[in-house]
Design a protein around this motif. Structure first.
Motif, PDB file in Angstrom:
ATOM      1  N   GLU A 162       0.827  -1.193   0.000  1.00 31.23           N
ATOM      2  CA  GLU A 162       0.000   0.000   0.000  1.00 31.23           C
ATOM      3  C   GLU A 162       0.863   1.245   0.000  1.00 31.23           C
ATOM      4  O   GLU A 162       1.969   1.248   0.550  1.00 31.23           O
ATOM      5  CB  GLU A 162      -0.932   0.019   1.204  1.00 31.23           C
ATOM      6  CG  GLU A 162      -2.090  -0.939   1.072  1.00 31.23           C
ATOM      7  CD  GLU A 162      -3.169  -0.697   2.102  1.00 31.23           C
ATOM      8  OE1 GLU A 162      -2.924   0.042   3.077  1.00 31.23           O
ATOM      9  OE2 GLU A 162      -4.257  -1.260   1.935  1.00 31.23           O
ATOM     10  N   LEU A 163       0.347   2.297  -0.609  1.00 31.68           N
ATOM     11  CA  LEU A 163       1.039   3.569  -0.711  1.00 31.68           C
ATOM     12  C   LEU A 163      -0.002   4.661  -0.504  1.00 31.68           C
ATOM     13  O   LEU A 163      -1.044   4.655  -1.156  1.00 31.68           O
ATOM     14  CB  LEU A 163       1.678   3.686  -2.098  1.00 31.68           C
ATOM     15  CG  LEU A 163       2.500   4.904  -2.423  1.00 31.68           C
ATOM     16  CD1 LEU A 163       3.736   4.969  -1.526  1.00 31.68           C
ATOM     17  CD2 LEU A 163       2.927   4.878  -3.877  1.00 31.68           C
ATOM     18  N   SER A 164       0.268   5.594   0.428  1.00 34.71           N
ATOM     19  CA  SER A 164      -0.673   6.675   0.715  1.00 34.71           C
ATOM     20  C   SER A 164      -0.022   8.015   0.447  1.00 34.71           C
ATOM     21  O   SER A 164       1.179   8.180   0.634  1.00 34.71           O
ATOM     22  CB  SER A 164      -1.110   6.622   2.181  1.00 34.71           C
ATOM     23  OG  SER A 164      -1.814   5.445   2.446  1.00 34.71           O
ATOM     24  N   GLY A 165      -0.842   8.969   0.027  1.00 36.29           N
ATOM     25  CA  GLY A 165      -0.341  10.311  -0.201  1.00 36.29           C
ATOM     26  C   GLY A 165      -1.356  11.168  -0.916  1.00 36.29           C
ATOM     27  O   GLY A 165      -2.529  10.810  -1.052  1.00 36.29           O
ATOM     28  N   GLU A 181       2.483  12.244  -3.885  1.00 39.62           N
ATOM     29  CA  GLU A 181       3.485  12.685  -2.918  1.00 39.62           C
ATOM     30  C   GLU A 181       3.133  12.079  -1.567  1.00 39.62           C
ATOM     31  O   GLU A 181       2.046  12.307  -1.044  1.00 39.62           O
ATOM     32  CB  GLU A 181       3.529  14.210  -2.826  1.00 39.62           C
ATOM     33  CG  GLU A 181       4.648  14.707  -1.924  1.00 39.62           C
ATOM     34  CD  GLU A 181       4.793  16.223  -1.992  1.00 39.62           C
ATOM     35  OE1 GLU A 181       5.899  16.680  -2.305  1.00 39.62           O
ATOM     36  OE2 GLU A 181       3.798  16.923  -1.734  1.00 39.62           O
ATOM     37  N   THR A 182       4.058  11.298  -1.031  1.00 35.96           N
ATOM     38  CA  THR A 182       3.830  10.650   0.255  1.00 35.96           C
ATOM     39  C   THR A 182       4.003  11.665   1.382  1.00 35.96           C
ATOM     40  O   THR A 182       4.590  12.719   1.192  1.00 35.96           O
ATOM     41  CB  THR A 182       4.817   9.483   0.475  1.00 35.96           C
ATOM     42  OG1 THR A 182       6.139  10.013   0.510  1.00 35.96           O
ATOM     43  CG2 THR A 182       4.702   8.446  -0.626  1.00 35.96           C
ATOM     44  N   GLY A 183       3.509  11.334   2.547  1.00 36.65           N
ATOM     45  CA  GLY A 183       3.636  12.213   3.704  1.00 36.65           C
ATOM     46  C   GLY A 183       4.902  11.901   4.475  1.00 36.65           C
ATOM     47  O   GLY A 183       5.805  11.224   3.986  1.00 36.65           O
ATOM     48  N   GLY A 184       4.961  12.423   5.687  1.00 35.28           N
ATOM     49  CA  GLY A 184       6.093  12.146   6.553  1.00 35.28           C
ATOM     50  C   GLY A 184       7.139  13.242   6.520  1.00 35.28           C
ATOM     51  O   GLY A 184       6.991  14.271   5.860  1.00 35.28           O
ATOM     52  N   LYS A 231       8.207  11.678  -0.537  1.00 32.47           N
ATOM     53  CA  LYS A 231       8.705  11.166  -1.817  1.00 32.47           C
ATOM     54  C   LYS A 231       7.629  11.361  -2.875  1.00 32.47           C
ATOM     55  O   LYS A 231       6.440  11.322  -2.585  1.00 32.47           O
ATOM     56  CB  LYS A 231       9.021   9.675  -1.718  1.00 32.47           C
ATOM     57  CG  LYS A 231       9.956   9.293  -0.603  1.00 32.47           C
ATOM     58  CD  LYS A 231      11.381   9.493  -1.022  1.00 32.47           C
ATOM     59  CE  LYS A 231      12.333   8.912  -0.001  1.00 32.47           C
ATOM     60  NZ  LYS A 231      12.921   9.864   0.879  1.00 32.47           N
ATOM     61  N   LYS A 232       8.042  11.525  -4.116  1.00 33.63           N
ATOM     62  CA  LYS A 232       7.128  11.593  -5.241  1.00 33.63           C
ATOM     63  C   LYS A 232       7.240  10.289  -6.018  1.00 33.63           C
ATOM     64  O   LYS A 232       8.333   9.841  -6.336  1.00 33.63           O
ATOM     65  CB  LYS A 232       7.460  12.781  -6.134  1.00 33.63           C
ATOM     66  CG  LYS A 232       7.191  14.097  -5.439  1.00 33.63           C
ATOM     67  CD  LYS A 232       7.549  15.267  -6.304  1.00 33.63           C
ATOM     68  CE  LYS A 232       7.290  16.533  -5.501  1.00 33.63           C
ATOM     69  NZ  LYS A 232       8.061  17.652  -5.951  1.00 33.63           N
ATOM     70  N   VAL A 233       6.075   9.679  -6.296  1.00 32.81           N
ATOM     71  CA  VAL A 233       6.032   8.387  -6.972  1.00 32.81           C
ATOM     72  C   VAL A 233       5.060   8.485  -8.140  1.00 32.81           C
ATOM     73  O   VAL A 233       3.929   8.954  -7.979  1.00 32.81           O
ATOM     74  CB  VAL A 233       5.567   7.268  -6.002  1.00 32.81           C
ATOM     75  CG1 VAL A 233       5.531   5.923  -6.703  1.00 32.81           C
ATOM     76  CG2 VAL A 233       6.445   7.218  -4.769  1.00 32.81           C
TER      77      VAL A 233
END
Length: 115
Positions: free
Chosen positions: A2-5, A32-35, A39-41
């Protein structure tokens, strides 16, 4: 996986015909992920799922993804494909919410088990 953003860019849909003559379509999004270190995916969605998910820029999403690499002319290319999308705070989030369930045991009631 899973990937969230947050969807920060929606790229133009592309399509064509395969060698066997089958039509195909692909839509790519930049997520764009958080944290602390975002990161941009680049994530792609294929076929009818483009219309099914209808993702727009600015939405927060959680994607179920497959990551696949393949070799072409001595170089390796990696693609992140989404096969399931959950939109946070959007119309899909409301429809995927779990309904309230009555527990088997409540205060003041006798056993609710059917057997």
């Amino acid at each position: 996986m899973e990937l969230s953003g947050k969807v920060i860019q929606k790229l133009p849909e592309v399509g064509g015909n395969s060698k066997s003559g089958n039509a195909w379509r692909k839509q790519e999004f930049i997520l764009e992920t958080g944290g602390q270190y975002p990161k941009k995916v680049c994530v792609s969605i294929w076929g009818d799922k483009i219309d099914q998910f209808s993702i727009n820029e600015g939405e927060n999403v959680t994607l179920s993804i497959d990551v696949e690499s393949r070799e072409y002319n001595g170089r390796w290319y990696t693609e992140v494909k989404a096969f399931k999308v959950e939109q946070s705070g959007g119309r899909a989030a409301a429809s995927t919410a779990m309904p309230e369930m009555d527990s088997f045991h409540s205060e003041g009631e006798e056993d609710k088990l059917p057997f």
